[in-house]
Design a protein around this motif. Structure first.
Motif, PDB file in Angstrom:
ATOM      1  N   THR A 110       0.826  -1.207   0.000  1.00 41.33           N
ATOM      2  CA  THR A 110       0.000   0.000   0.000  1.00 41.33           C
ATOM      3  C   THR A 110       0.859   1.256   0.000  1.00 41.33           C
ATOM      4  O   THR A 110       0.533   2.245  -0.662  1.00 41.33           O
ATOM      5  CB  THR A 110      -0.948   0.003   1.213  1.00 41.33           C
ATOM      6  OG1 THR A 110      -1.670  -1.234   1.250  1.00 41.33           O
ATOM      7  CG2 THR A 110      -1.941   1.144   1.138  1.00 41.33           C
ATOM      8  N   THR A 113       2.083   1.927  -3.417  1.00 43.77           N
ATOM      9  CA  THR A 113       0.996   2.468  -4.234  1.00 43.77           C
ATOM     10  C   THR A 113       0.807   3.959  -3.967  1.00 43.77           C
ATOM     11  O   THR A 113       0.639   4.763  -4.894  1.00 43.77           O
ATOM     12  CB  THR A 113      -0.315   1.712  -3.945  1.00 43.77           C
ATOM     13  OG1 THR A 113      -0.111   0.300  -4.113  1.00 43.77           O
ATOM     14  CG2 THR A 113      -1.418   2.175  -4.892  1.00 43.77           C
ATOM     15  N   TYR A 117       1.325   7.291  -6.461  1.00 42.26           N
ATOM     16  CA  TYR A 117       0.356   8.382  -6.604  1.00 42.26           C
ATOM     17  C   TYR A 117       1.028   9.734  -6.373  1.00 42.26           C
ATOM     18  O   TYR A 117       0.794  10.697  -7.122  1.00 42.26           O
ATOM     19  CB  TYR A 117      -0.778   8.168  -5.606  1.00 42.26           C
ATOM     20  CG  TYR A 117      -1.742   9.336  -5.490  1.00 42.26           C
ATOM     21  CD1 TYR A 117      -2.577   9.681  -6.543  1.00 42.26           C
ATOM     22  CD2 TYR A 117      -1.804  10.087  -4.313  1.00 42.26           C
ATOM     23  CE1 TYR A 117      -3.463  10.740  -6.440  1.00 42.26           C
ATOM     24  CE2 TYR A 117      -2.679  11.143  -4.194  1.00 42.26           C
ATOM     25  CZ  TYR A 117      -3.505  11.472  -5.248  1.00 42.26           C
ATOM     26  OH  TYR A 117      -4.373  12.528  -5.132  1.00 42.26           O
ATOM     27  N   HIS A 202      -3.774  -7.063  -3.850  1.00 45.49           N
ATOM     28  CA  HIS A 202      -2.439  -6.474  -3.961  1.00 45.49           C
ATOM     29  C   HIS A 202      -1.866  -6.613  -5.372  1.00 45.49           C
ATOM     30  O   HIS A 202      -0.988  -5.828  -5.747  1.00 45.49           O
ATOM     31  CB  HIS A 202      -1.519  -7.084  -2.908  1.00 45.49           C
ATOM     32  CG  HIS A 202      -1.888  -6.684  -1.518  1.00 45.49           C
ATOM     33  ND1 HIS A 202      -1.693  -5.402  -1.044  1.00 45.49           N
ATOM     34  CD2 HIS A 202      -2.483  -7.364  -0.513  1.00 45.49           C
ATOM     35  CE1 HIS A 202      -2.129  -5.322   0.203  1.00 45.49           C
ATOM     36  NE2 HIS A 202      -2.619  -6.497   0.549  1.00 45.49           N
ATOM     37  N   GLN A 205      -3.046  -3.539  -6.884  1.00 45.23           N
ATOM     38  CA  GLN A 205      -2.197  -2.415  -6.489  1.00 45.23           C
ATOM     39  C   GLN A 205      -0.955  -2.332  -7.364  1.00 45.23           C
ATOM     40  O   GLN A 205      -0.556  -1.232  -7.783  1.00 45.23           O
ATOM     41  CB  GLN A 205      -1.799  -2.545  -5.015  1.00 45.23           C
ATOM     42  CG  GLN A 205      -2.923  -2.240  -4.044  1.00 45.23           C
ATOM     43  CD  GLN A 205      -2.451  -2.263  -2.609  1.00 45.23           C
ATOM     44  OE1 GLN A 205      -1.586  -3.052  -2.233  1.00 45.23           O
ATOM     45  NE2 GLN A 205      -3.015  -1.400  -1.781  1.00 45.23           N
ATOM     46  N   ILE A 208      -1.948  -0.939 -10.669  1.00 46.06           N
ATOM     47  CA  ILE A 208      -2.155   0.512 -10.566  1.00 46.06           C
ATOM     48  C   ILE A 208      -0.830   1.258 -10.606  1.00 46.06           C
ATOM     49  O   ILE A 208      -0.682   2.277 -11.286  1.00 46.06           O
ATOM     50  CB  ILE A 208      -2.924   0.850  -9.266  1.00 46.06           C
ATOM     51  CG1 ILE A 208      -4.367   0.359  -9.364  1.00 46.06           C
ATOM     52  CG2 ILE A 208      -2.901   2.354  -9.000  1.00 46.06           C
ATOM     53  CD1 ILE A 208      -5.136   0.460  -8.068  1.00 46.06           C
ATOM     54  N   VAL A 209       0.162   0.743  -9.888  1.00 40.47           N
ATOM     55  CA  VAL A 209       1.485   1.376  -9.873  1.00 40.47           C
ATOM     56  C   VAL A 209       2.099   1.353 -11.272  1.00 40.47           C
ATOM     57  O   VAL A 209       2.641   2.361 -11.748  1.00 40.47           O
ATOM     58  CB  VAL A 209       2.415   0.671  -8.869  1.00 40.47           C
ATOM     59  CG1 VAL A 209       3.832   1.225  -8.984  1.00 40.47           C
ATOM     60  CG2 VAL A 209       1.898   0.852  -7.444  1.00 40.47           C
TER      61      VAL A 209
END
Length: 311
Positions: A110, A113, A117, A202, A205, A208-209
């Motif tokens: 997390t 991630t 952002y 995860h 995640q 997303i990264v």
């Protein structure tokens, strides 16, 4: 759970360390001390320098702190076992080790991630960065990171605590949920489903990264300043993500599909996600982030002025 309180698990993965117990103890102790040194050096450097009180460095400190938690959950029990020479861990000790191990694992994913952002805003929306990444926003992201990790870990531990066990011999050198579940003679459907849900969460995640990095690379290609910023601040983050993800993937695959051949080597490699990322990440960030590197150099120069003057 009351029936399990008196259970003692045997860590069979440590059987090969009996003959060279002192050597393994010395190596583990040295590795743990180096891990503490590099992480605390980076954390203190950021905390003591007000110029580094920025979101990126705060998130980096959080990453180092989670690394210390993960390393400690592994090394402290390992050192105690090697010192005592008895490869045993109580049921409560096993749950405690798993709790801190998974807090570290979930918080790490997390945190990475959140850092992606932060870098996305810094490079793709630089004019709005400070308006979007305020002090309250940073505190909220850190709070959400830890709350989500605590929730994931607590649910997993509660699911394990309801199990009864047919065997007490664990083939690993530390406790993991899958190894404990394999020893159970209860219905483990809920544990398996929850494990798959966590893996999917995860994995998303990580996706997303990677998607955010595609945007970062596209944005960085537009100007030399953005390219330099990407290399300095994003490359260590990407390296950290890859090292940690590969380490966790190896541990997951070994736990579920590993054979008993070359058990000593496989056990050592399975602990990689608790040993390598916590010691490598601070070094990667310390070498790549110029401001951190300069502050550490100045710090050691101040601490040891005689050495600097002799040069």
């Amino acid at each position: 759970m009351n029936e399990n309180v008196n259970i003692v698990f045997v860590l069979q993965g440590l059987n090969d360390s009996v003959t060279n117990r002192q050597i393994y103890f010395a190596i583990a102790l040295m590795s743990y001390l180096v891990t503490i040194l590099v992480n605390l050096t980076l954390i203190l450097t950021v905390c003591l320098d007000k110029a580094l009180h920025q979101p990126m460095y705060i998130f980096m400190c959080n990453l180092c702190f989670t690394g210390l938690c993960g390393a400690s959950s592994f090394y402290l029990k390992l050192l105690l076992v090697l010192l005592a020479g008895t490869h045993l861990i109580t049921y409560t000790g096993c749950l405690t080790q798993m709790f801190f191990t998974y807090i570290y694992t979930f918080c790490k994913f997390t945190s990475l991630t959140v850092m992606a952002y932060d870098r996305y805003l810094a490079i793709c929306q630089p004019l709005r960065y400070w308006a979007l990444m305020t002090g309250k926003k940073v505190a909220l992201l850190l709070l959400l990171t830890w709350c989500l990790s605590l929730l994931e870990t607590t649910v997993g531990i509660l699911l394990i605590s309801r199990l009864s066990f047919c065997s007490h011999r664990m083939s690993r050198i530390f406790c993991t949920s899958w190894e404990v579940v394999k020893l159970s003679c209860s219905d483990t459907t809920a544990n398996n489903l929850y494990g798959m849900m966590i893996i999917i969460l995860h994995t998303l995640q990580i996706i997303i990264v990677l998607v955010s990095y595609m945007h970062l690379i596209r944005s960085a290609a537009r100007s030399q300043t953005d390219r330099r910023k990407f290399v300095q601040t994003c490359s260590p983050h990407l390296a950290s993500l890859l090292v940690f993800s590969i380490s966790v993937l190896f541990d997951t695959l070994y736990s579920r599909y590993g054979s008993s051949s070359m058990a000593a080597l496989q056990n050592a490699l399975s602990a990689e996600f608790l040993v390598v990322p916590p010691i490598v990440n601070p070094i990667i960030y310390g070498m790549n982030l110029r401001h951190i590197r300069i502050r550490i150099r100045l710090w050691f120069t101040t601490v040891n002025p005689q050495r600097s003057s002799s040069k």
